[in-house]
Write an enzyme that holds these catalytic residues in place. Structure first.
Site, mmCIF file in Angstrom:
data_model
loop_
_atom_site.group_PDB
_atom_site.id
_atom_site.type_symbol
_atom_site.label_atom_id
_atom_site.label_comp_id
_atom_site.label_asym_id
_atom_site.label_seq_id
_atom_site.Cartn_x
_atom_site.Cartn_y
_atom_site.Cartn_z
ATOM 1 N N GLU A 66 -7.753 32.608 45.130
ATOM 2 C CA GLU A 66 -7.976 32.128 46.501
ATOM 3 C C GLU A 66 -9.453 31.849 46.686
ATOM 4 O O GLU A 66 -10.270 32.120 45.789
ATOM 5 C CB GLU A 66 -7.471 33.163 47.521
ATOM 6 N N HIS A 79 -9.165 30.957 59.637
ATOM 7 C CA HIS A 79 -8.559 30.517 58.381
ATOM 8 C C HIS A 79 -8.518 28.999 58.395
ATOM 9 O O HIS A 79 -8.162 28.400 59.409
ATOM 10 C CB HIS A 79 -7.140 31.097 58.260
ATOM 11 N N ARG A 84 -13.893 30.976 52.956
ATOM 12 C CA ARG A 84 -13.139 30.292 54.015
ATOM 13 C C ARG A 84 -13.951 29.929 55.253
ATOM 14 O O ARG A 84 -13.584 28.995 55.961
ATOM 15 C CB ARG A 84 -11.865 31.060 54.369
ATOM 16 N N ARG A 127 -15.056 37.713 55.364
ATOM 17 C CA ARG A 127 -14.232 38.442 54.391
ATOM 18 C C ARG A 127 -13.788 37.539 53.254
ATOM 19 O O ARG A 127 -13.347 36.401 53.476
ATOM 20 C CB ARG A 127 -12.994 39.006 55.090
HETATM 21 C C1 SIN Z 1 -4.005 33.674 52.738
HETATM 22 O O1 SIN Z 1 -2.955 33.873 52.143
HETATM 23 O O2 SIN Z 1 -4.624 32.618 52.692
HETATM 24 C C2 SIN Z 1 -4.560 34.765 53.600
HETATM 25 C C3 SIN Z 1 -4.922 35.907 52.799
HETATM 26 C C4 SIN Z 1 -6.027 36.640 53.468
HETATM 27 O O3 SIN Z 1 -6.123 36.607 54.704
HETATM 28 O O4 SIN Z 1 -6.849 37.197 52.756
#
Ligand code: SIN
Length: 528
Positions: A128, A245, A293, A389
């Site tokens: 991620e 997000h 993010r 985060r």
């Molecule tokens: C996600 O799946 O993009 C969110 C995971 C997270 O909030 O760390």
């Protein structure tokens, strides 16, 4: 603002409930995992505002970050966390988080949490934003939170030392200047107020997403635990650090909670595009679509401002339908429901509030400045997230620091004491003249707070608007400060005012941009 919001008249009928060794408020992963690590000789109450299926944890898709892959190491996970945190992380907390990650994943495996494994039985690991390599374990493809919470819930329900109190709302934390003595709770169905005596209270109530109009958080995530802890004298930290997000699904459905398109989708190769089809993250950051993010969120907002588009598009067409539907079954079926066929169509996405990096300040054992008052999970600020985060460090934090809270309580062995708390409370609560607000008034004030927070404390902020927003919040406080808090709705409004005010004060105090707290000039922001 008041020290206690429990109405004076409720004290007469206050049920002196049971004495517990530990009260945990919140039934997400942090609260439940903590409860399972308390000695079974301790009598525990686990309080949940609704039920085990209604928490931020339940909806978490991506997974849990931990050093599992052979090519990974702790140093790299620490560095990625610190880098995403933009210089505001507490290094020693990050070191603890990363060091204790893998053993907590093993514990979950031993508890039969159904992690996804490959043909050789090895854990599947994905990637991620902000992670330089694959580091995230997951369950049910994109249902990690649901599968983990479900399994922990099953175990909790079998534990004889844990009473789960469903549909129970935290009203106030009872404490003197130094230590915690219990909590006042309200049963949502009967409206009955109860005083639970306990020398240890863990706040694991999650975040504050419902202070915003657009959030992935469930209804009820309004920062109740944070407000209650603040009223009890707990220190708060980094309250201005709100995470957005980059990718929530855009639909024409009116909903309280937006559907997340996990970052893991980009981890498996999806690319953000504008409506002309241009992959606009290229050249914006060395990690492009997998930048941390806060950066991806801002680049999307800037791109929308530049193009006038109303959403960005996520191109998943490099993946086959078969792969996607197996790897991301929840996302696949949600997209299908809205007629989005992932092999041909792009997913319309927009940033939305997702996570809160600030909260109740704790040490490495989850302890606040008040003896016996602990916090863990999203409600806590251990310092591991800094200003932003790193993806999938949140469930890891719930595990590592939930267990640490429990172990600290096990070691300190403070058991329930009898006390004349009811008498003391009657003196302290005094006789504030309260005014009842109608249901309509409460809804209108809640809406107003959500609008203010969304407009002025979002992913891009400016000092002038934040200043006038703070004045607006203070006006609401002056109009509602003496409101009667005799319904869940009213208590939520009171808590929302308190938390919104702390966010506003912290945001104005931090004069320069860092991580999720991004300030631009008013001229720029007026072009949004
Ligand atoms: C996600 O799946 O993009 C969110 C995971 C997270 O909030 O760390």
């Amino acid at each position: 603002m008041r020290r206690y919001i429990c109405p004076k008249r409720k004290l007469d009928g206050l049920d002196a409930g049971e004495k517990y060794d530990v009260v945990i408020v919140g039934s997400g992963i942090a609260g439940m995992y903590a409860s399972l690590h308390l000695d079974d000789s301790l009598k525990v109450a686990l309080i949940t505002k609704v039920d085990i299926e209604t928490s931020n944890s339940w909806y978490a898709q991506g997974g849990i970050a931990a050093v599992i892959a052979k090519q990974d190491n702790s140093k790299m996970h620490i560095e990625d966390t610190l880098k995403a945190g933009a210089g505001l992380c507490k290094q020693e907390a990050v070191e603890v988080l990363v060091a204790e990650g893998p053993e907590n994943i093993r514990e979950l495996q031993n508890m039969d949490v159904p992690f996804d494994v490959d043909a050789d039985g090895e854990l599947q690991i994905t990637r991620e934003g902000g992670h330089r390599l694959r580091r995230i374990v997951h369950c049910g493809g994109d249902a990690t939170g649901k599968e983990t919470t479900k399994r922990l819930g099953e175990i909790v329900m079998q534990r004889r030392n844990i009473d789960v109190l469903f549909h129970t709302f935290l009203v106030d934390i009872v404490s003197d200047a130094k230590s915690v003595q219990g909590v006042i709770v309200c049963d949502a169905e009967s409206g009955k107020y109860t005083l639970l005596h306990s020398q240890n209270v863990i706040i694991a109530t999650g975040g504050l997403g419902q202070l915003y109009n657009y959030t992935t958080n469930p209804v009820g995530a309004v920062g109740d635990g944070i407000a209650c802890a603040y009223r009890a004298g707990a220190r708060l930290r980094n309250m201005e650090m709100i995470q957005f997000h980059p990718t929530t699904l855009v639909t024409n459905e009116n909903t309280d909670r937006l559907f997340l398109i996990s970052e893991a989708v980009r981890g498996e190769g999806a690319v953000l595009r504008n409506k002309k089809g241009e992959a606009f993250m290229q050249g914006k950051h060395p990690m492009a679509d997998l930048a941390p993010r806060d950066i991806v969120t801002r680049e999307i907002l800037k791109e929308l401002r530049r193009t006038g588009d109303d959403c960005a598009l996520l191109d998943c067409t490099a993946m086959t339908g078969e792969f996607f539907s197996k790897r991301f079954p929840t996302i696949f079926s949600q997209c299908e429901k809205f007629g989005i066929h992932l092999t041909e169509d792009y997913i319309p996405v927009h940033p939305a509030q997702h996570y809160f990096m600030g909260g109740i300040e704790t040490d490495l054992d989850g302890m606040t400045n008040i003896e016996g008052l602990y916090a863990c999970g999203e409600a806590a600020c251990t310092g591991i997230h800094g200003a932003n985060r790193l993806a999938s460090n949140s469930m890891l934090e719930c595990l590592v620091f939930g267990r640490r809270c429990a172990r600290h309580i096990n070691a300190s062995r403070v058991k329930a004491r009898s006390s004349d708390l009811e008498k003391k409370l009657a003196q302290e609560i005094g006789s504030v003249e309260t005014v009842a607000l109608s249901k309509e008034q409460i809804s209108a004030y809640k809406r107003e707070i959500k609008n203010i927070m969304s407009d002025d404390f979002g992913a891009m902020r400016n000092a002038e608007d934040m200043q006038s927003a703070k004045h607006e919040i203070e006006r609401i406080i002056s109009e509602c400060e003496n409101m009667e808090c005799d319904t869940q709705d009213a208590m939520e409004l009171y808590n929302m005012m308190e938390v919104a005010h702390r966010v506003a004060i912290a945001a104005l105090a931090r004069k320069t941009s860092v991580g999720a707290h991004y300030i631009e000039s008013k001229v720029m922001s007026e072009n949004v």
